[in-house]
Motif scaffolding. Structure first.
Motif, mmCIF file in Angstrom:
data_model
loop_
_atom_site.group_PDB
_atom_site.id
_atom_site.type_symbol
_atom_site.label_atom_id
_atom_site.label_comp_id
_atom_site.label_asym_id
_atom_site.label_seq_id
_atom_site.Cartn_x
_atom_site.Cartn_y
_atom_site.Cartn_z
ATOM 1 N N ALA B 34 0.838 -1.202 0.000
ATOM 2 C CA ALA B 34 0.000 0.000 0.000
ATOM 3 C C ALA B 34 0.870 1.249 0.000
ATOM 4 C CB ALA B 34 -0.910 -0.020 1.217
ATOM 5 N N ASP B 35 2.013 1.180 0.691
ATOM 6 C CA ASP B 35 2.882 2.349 0.734
ATOM 7 C C ASP B 35 3.447 2.683 -0.641
ATOM 8 O OD1 ASP B 35 2.428 2.633 3.364
ATOM 9 O OD2 ASP B 35 4.314 1.744 4.043
ATOM 10 N N ASN B 38 0.628 4.290 -2.479
ATOM 11 C CA ASN B 38 0.333 5.622 -1.954
ATOM 12 C C ASN B 38 1.386 6.643 -2.344
ATOM 13 O OD1 ASN B 38 -2.070 5.052 -0.771
ATOM 14 N ND2 ASN B 38 -1.193 4.539 1.230
ATOM 15 N N PHE B 45 -4.120 13.415 -8.557
ATOM 16 C CA PHE B 45 -5.471 13.771 -8.147
ATOM 17 C C PHE B 45 -6.434 12.986 -9.018
ATOM 18 C CE2 PHE B 45 -3.168 17.549 -6.803
ATOM 19 C CZ PHE B 45 -3.754 17.818 -5.584
ATOM 20 N N ASN B 51 -9.097 18.443 -5.633
ATOM 21 C CA ASN B 51 -8.205 19.022 -4.632
ATOM 22 C C ASN B 51 -7.890 18.112 -3.455
ATOM 23 O OD1 ASN B 51 -8.073 21.586 -5.995
ATOM 24 N ND2 ASN B 51 -10.165 21.884 -5.293
ATOM 25 N N ASP B 55 -3.993 9.639 -2.815
ATOM 26 C CA ASP B 55 -3.658 8.666 -1.771
ATOM 27 C C ASP B 55 -4.555 8.779 -0.547
ATOM 28 O OD1 ASP B 55 -2.541 11.121 -1.135
ATOM 29 O OD2 ASP B 55 -0.909 10.245 0.027
ATOM 30 N N VAL B 56 -5.204 9.919 -0.356
ATOM 31 C CA VAL B 56 -6.023 10.069 0.843
ATOM 32 C C VAL B 56 -7.507 10.223 0.534
ATOM 33 C CG1 VAL B 56 -4.299 10.943 2.433
ATOM 34 C CG2 VAL B 56 -5.419 12.524 0.879
ATOM 35 N N ALA B 61 -14.186 5.806 -6.562
ATOM 36 C CA ALA B 61 -13.428 6.031 -7.787
ATOM 37 C C ALA B 61 -11.938 6.039 -7.482
ATOM 38 C CB ALA B 61 -13.845 7.361 -8.410
ATOM 39 N N GLU B 63 -10.427 4.693 -4.996
ATOM 40 C CA GLU B 63 -10.007 3.343 -4.623
ATOM 41 C C GLU B 63 -9.689 2.531 -5.879
ATOM 42 O OE1 GLU B 63 -12.580 0.749 -1.848
ATOM 43 O OE2 GLU B 63 -12.173 2.648 -0.841
ATOM 44 N N MET B 64 -10.550 2.670 -6.871
ATOM 45 C CA MET B 64 -10.311 1.968 -8.130
ATOM 46 C C MET B 64 -9.015 2.411 -8.789
ATOM 47 S SD MET B 64 -14.148 2.097 -9.643
ATOM 48 C CE MET B 64 -13.451 3.013 -11.008
ATOM 49 N N TRP B 65 -8.806 3.706 -8.729
ATOM 50 C CA TRP B 65 -7.587 4.240 -9.346
ATOM 51 C C TRP B 65 -6.354 3.684 -8.641
ATOM 52 C CZ3 TRP B 65 -6.950 9.484 -12.038
ATOM 53 C CH2 TRP B 65 -7.999 9.680 -12.922
ATOM 54 N N GLU B 67 -6.210 0.878 -7.127
ATOM 55 C CA GLU B 67 -6.098 -0.517 -7.565
ATOM 56 C C GLU B 67 -5.399 -0.598 -8.911
ATOM 57 O OE1 GLU B 67 -9.837 -2.683 -7.685
ATOM 58 O OE2 GLU B 67 -10.176 -2.060 -5.607
ATOM 59 N N ALA B 96 -0.315 16.124 -9.845
ATOM 60 C CA ALA B 96 -0.247 17.200 -8.858
ATOM 61 C C ALA B 96 0.737 18.282 -9.293
ATOM 62 C CB ALA B 96 0.155 16.658 -7.496
#
Lengths: 189, 161, 674
Positions: B34-35, B38, B45, B51, B55-56, B61, B63-65, B67, B96
């Motif tokens: 995951a790191d 992330n 974005f 905005n 990662d946060v 959507a 979450e899918m990205w 994945e 970003a």
């Protein structure tokens, strides 16, 4: 006239410089406000309206077909913007497919699904879940959604044979009959 | 445009081939942590939650990205290739830091230009005004100093030293 | 009924403010002071009248009169009363009314002062404040009326208006949709009013500046009168920004407090113009210079405030914060243009009357360094403005590409300037007004500078290798030493002259030179805040993992053990599902804390709210977010944990900051000794 005389009398080097400086400042200020106004106009324009020319686009579908504007000729085109993570899209997904099954053999109607901000995997999963068979593809760099000034999924545009927008549905359709009705209207024109 | 189509079709085919290949080979592919995902997603974005970095962002959507980023990592994409992949599909807004090309140059140039102009003005002002003052030094009266407090303080300090 | 009263009061106050503008101008032009007096009384009257409107709104909100569309939009039965009140500023229409209310309160306050000495300013101060007020009231009256009710009409469609349409029936929804859950945090409850207070109180110095320009006064009277207003305005604005950050840190669940979001930047811009103004006015007071510049800065501050409000409320920029699109955009834009262009025109028109009385002698003098401070702030302002407002718009219009600009770029581009400001904060207090040479400055500065230098060597020895981090730590220490040294020098001098004991000498020193020493305390607050900022920017670390019950994840010296996951349904204003995990925080083998990160999922709106579990100490924050969990078995969950060093200093610094502003701005009888 008076002002001209004044300038001639006490025009000095620093003054001319200052005039130039303030001129530049004014131009920049006005330019900034013009740009702001343009932007505001753009954001407040809203979605495409009935009667406007529908932007034509080439759709590369997930199954590898390429549907160009030539394929639109002489047909009523339904453009549906959706996303797999959009809840209200799911409500109308089956209905759209049902209507597509109804029209697909007539050759008068073309259905185009455009997936907004979706990943391919999720989009394919969604299409499988709802048994969607009409042409669906991603919207590369948001060119299509931008052209239609789409605000949020789902949105649907019905385009008549002359390439004009015949009707729009902002949000999901209310049912199969609703979809058929707007398509029939477009076919009648 | 044509070139882009060909490339993207090629990528799609390549991706699916590799995916199929992986499945067929049944090779255990290390799942990216995951790191890792992330750290890449932090520079992106998604269009759904504006905005909020990818990662946060908690939406489905995003979450899918994430994945998808993980999938691409499994396929051996490098970090830059992943940015490029998303850029090709979703445009400037996914990154970003807007990529340094075309119109975006303006974004980096203008602050520099503004800084240079500002610095020039500041230094010219300081130079002019201090030079002029040196010439007019004699005219200025000491009484114009308007900080009695500091003078007093300085005086005291001098006395002490 | 209340809606009608509220709307009536709103309309009346709008008319009164228009009258005040007219009477003030007429009285001034005809030299009839009774007209000006009448305008003044009218201005005083706006406050009670808008208060009637505001109280009507509050009663409507608290009693749940859902026929009023705004009430139905922002409240619901199950909200506690205090949230119903704060819902007043939870939406566009209400917050505009609230803004006008605050504006009229401040306008009235300024009218209550003694005007004998500054009679000539009076009509123009009335005009500027009342034009601003009338504009905001007109937004409420014509575009975003908070008192509109919903009616069924005989012909079919529902309409929203205050009064009953012919044959219309009132539509009363049984329940309101309730305030956005993200807004139910104490930081969010106070943060908007603070920002608005900052905005409206900056209108006062602006009004005096314009009055000074119109009356062709070239002295610093307008600055002297508004000095306190400026300080309070600045404090409110600063607090608004910090509270907003606190809210984001506590509620938004992304490990930070500032994301350079366009709306955040819109609130930062007036601050970035107001801070140099606060410093630069001192040059004019002491030295009679920079008169054009100060005018420019206060116009810029006002302009940024109006522009920021425009951007967030017209839908011209998109952001998590922005209000929904509305029709006020074009009208607002025209007002922004007219007020900014009008003030600048006035400034150019009066340019020659604002000649400096003295010249700068050395750029190392206090005024020279203040000028450099102004330059640095304006560069930051420009970069922030360019990246968050102008460039995205240009790119969208001319390149047809929407760009997102993340925090990293902002930090890279503005970071060096922030650091320069920090260092300057250490140098400037040591330099004298009028003339400083490198030698005199060096003599004053070498002791604190030398005392702070060892940190540059010590930090790398202790393993800190981050260059911006090291530089920031050094400048923080430097500023603290300089400031302490200044207090020490002053007290010592005082002890010598007055033969008091050190304590009372110190006391008198500060109380007689409030602005100077208050300013220094503010500086201390600012460097503490920068500690908190650099801690997060340079030293934050994070990791994410999926844990089964009892499993652990490690980050730095910390270990977090997943002990419990509890999922339940509850009602807090609206139905929600709560997922609450318990983590045991272990540091150096010892259990130090239990934290409870949770996610509230609002079932009706489908909106999740991620509330972090935080263990906060002076040294660092251990900050955990519940990312995902096993819905049914509840025996596994995904966590993201952050190690945020020094973040607490941000909040501590803010308190010091407030104290300093109080010291500087608290009214004293002895006005002379600063």
């Amino acid at each position: 006239m008076n002002e001209k005389v004044d300038i001639k009398v006490d025009e000095t080097e620093p003054k001319r410089k200052m005039r130039f400086g303030s001129l530049v400042a004014w131009i920049l200020l006005i330019a900034f406000f013009v740009v702001l106004a343009m932007q505001m106009f753009k954001t407040q324009q809203g979605v495409l309206q009935v009667g406007e020319d529908a932007p034509q686009f080439t759709l590369e579908t997930y199954d590898g077909r390429v549907i160009t504007p030539e394929d639109w000729e002489g047909k009523v085109v339904l453009v549906n913007f959706w996303a797999s993570f959009c809840i209200s899209c799911k409500d109308e997904a089956r209905e759209l497919e049902e209507v597509w099954q109804f029209y697909k053999d007539s050759g008068d109607v073309l259905f185009l699904g455009v997936a907004w901000s979706d990943t391919k995997k999720a989009a394919l999963g969604y299409m499988e879940d709802y048994g969607i068979t009409y042409a669906n593809g991603p919207d590369a760099k948001h060119q299509i959604t931008d052209a239609y000034r789409m605000e949020a999924v789902p949105e649907t545009y019905i385009i008549d044979r002359n390439g004009k927008i015949s009707s729009t549905a902002i949000g999901p359709f209310s049912g199969v009959d609703h979809i058929k009705l707007v398509i029939e209207n477009a076919l009648d024109n | 445009m044509k070139k882009f189509q060909i490339i993207s079709i090629f990528i799609i085919i390549a991706v699916s081939l590799i995916a199929v290949g992986n499945v067929l080979a049944q090779e255990p592919v290390p799942t990216p942590s995951a790191d890792e995902v992330n750290s890449i997603a932090g520079n992106m974005f998604c269009p759904v939650c504006e905005n909020i970095p990818l990662d946060v962002c908690g939406t489905e959507a995003c979450e899918m990205w994430r994945e998808e980023i993980a999938d691409l990592l499994i396929l051996g994409f490098s970090e830059d290739e992943i940015y490029e992949y998303f850029y090709e599909r979703h445009g400037d807004m996914v990154l970003a830091t807007p990529p340094l090309k075309g119109f975006n140059w303006l974004m980096y140039i203008i602050p520099g230009v503004a800084m240079i102009i500002g610095t020039v003005f500041l230094f010219r002002y300081l130079k002019n005004t201090t030079k002029q003052t040196a010439a007019e030094e004699i005219e200025e009266k000491p009484s114009e100093i308007k900080d009695p407090y500091l003078d007093k303080l300085e005086e005291e300090l001098k006395k002490r030293n | 009924m209340l809606a009608v009263i509220g709307y009536g009061a709103l309309l009346i106050s709008f008319i009164i403010s228009l009258y005040a503008i007219f009477a003030a101008i007429y009285g001034e032009l005809k030299k009839q002071s009774r007209w000006v007096d009448s305008a003044r009384r009218a201005m005083l009257l706006t406050f009670p009248v808008i208060t009637v409107s505001a109280i009507s709104m509050i009663i409507l909100l608290v009693s749940g009169n859902y026929e009023v569309a705004y009430v139905a939009k922002v409240t619901s039965d199950s909200m506690p009363a205090y949230l119903k009140i704060t819902a007043f500023w939870g939406g566009q229409a209400g917050s505009l009314l609230f803004w006008s209310w605050l504006m009229s309160a401040f306008a009235s306050l300024v009218m209550l002062r003694k005007w004998d000495r500054d009679r000539e300013f009076l009509p123009w101060v009335i005009v500027v404040t009342m034009v601003t007020l009338a504009f905001f009231l007109s937004l409420s009256v014509f575009f975003e009326n908070p008192f509109v009710r919903t009616w069924w009409t005989a012909s079919g469609p529902m309409v929203k208006q205050v009064f009953q349409p012919a044959g219309g029936l009132m539509y009363v929804p049984g329940q309101g949709s309730g305030l956005n859950p993200l807004l139910r945090h104490w930081g969010m409850v106070i943060h908007p009013p603070m920002l608005y207070l900052g905005f409206v109180s900056f209108v006062i110095p602006f009004a005096f500046a314009i009055a000074s320009l119109i009356t062709k006064r070239s002295d610093d009277r307008w600055i002297k009168i508004t000095r306190r207003w400026t300080l309070w305005a600045w404090l409110f604005l600063s607090m608004g920004l910090i509270l907003g950050g606190r809210w984001a840190y506590d509620v938004l669940g992304w490990g930070g407090y500032w994301a350079w979001d366009p709306v955040e930047v819109a609130a930062l811009l007036p601050w970035l113009a107001g801070t140099p103004f606060l410093h630069s006015v001192m040059i004019q007071e002491k030295r009679g210079m920079m008169k054009h510049w100060n005018m420019f800065l206060i116009i810029l501050t006002y302009g940024m405030m109006v522009l920021g409000t425009f951007l967030t409320r017209s839908g011209a920029v998109t952001s998590v914060h922005s209000f929904s699109q509305s029709q006020i955009g074009p009208y607002f834009l025209v007002f922004t243009l007219i007020s900014v262009a009008g003030s600048l025109f006035l400034l150019f028109y009066r340019w020659s009357s604002l000649k400096a009385e003295t010249k700068m002698k050395s750029w190392l003098s206090r005024e020279g360094l203040f000028l450099i401070n102004n330059f640095l702030f304006l560069i930051i302002l420009f970069i922030s403005f360019w990246l968050s407002v102008l460039y995205p718009i240009l790119s969208e219009i001319f390149a047809n590409a929407r760009v997102s600009i993340g925090p990293e770029l902002f930090e890279k581009l503005t970071g060096p300037f922030w650091l320069s400001i920090l260092i300057l904060m250490g140098i400037a207090p040591m330099s004298a007004w009028r003339a400083s040479t490198a030698k005199s400055l060096g003599r004053n500065i070498w002791k604190p500078a030398a005392a702070s230098l060892p940190i540059l060597i010590l930090l790398p020895i202790f393993g800190v290798t981050n260059i911006p981090g090291i530089l920031t730590f050094w400048s923080v220490l430097f500023v603290i030493f300089v400031t302490i040294y200044e207090f020490y020098r002053g007290t010592k001098a005082k002890v010598r002259t007055s033969r008091m004991n050190a304590f009372s000498a110190f006391n008198q020193l500060v109380s007689r030179n409030r602005r100077r020493y208050g300013g220094y305390i503010i500086h201390i607050g600012a460097v503490l805040i920068s500690l908190g900022i650099i801690g997060l920017e340079a030293f934050q670390s994070q990791t994410q993992a999926t844990l089964s019950l009892g499993e652990e994840m490690a980050l730095g010296e910390y270990t977090a053990r997943f002990d419990d996951l509890n999922i339940y349904y509850t009602v807090d204003g609206t139905n929600m599902q709560v997922a609450e995990a318990t983590l045991t925080v272990v540091k150096d083998g010892k259990v130090v804390d239990f934290i409870v990160p949770r996610v509230d999922y609002y079932l009706e709106s489908g909106q999740p709210m991620t509330i972090p579990g935080v263990r906060s100490t002076m040294e660092d924050d251990f900050y955990a977010i519940l990312v995902d969990w096993e819905e049914i078995s509840t025996n596994s969950a995904t966590f993201k944990i952050y190690h945020n060093p020094l973040v607490n200093w941000l909040w501590i610094g803010s308190i010091v900051f407030i104290l300093g502003t109080f010291v500087a701005a608290w009214p004293t009888k002895e006005e002379s000794g600063y």
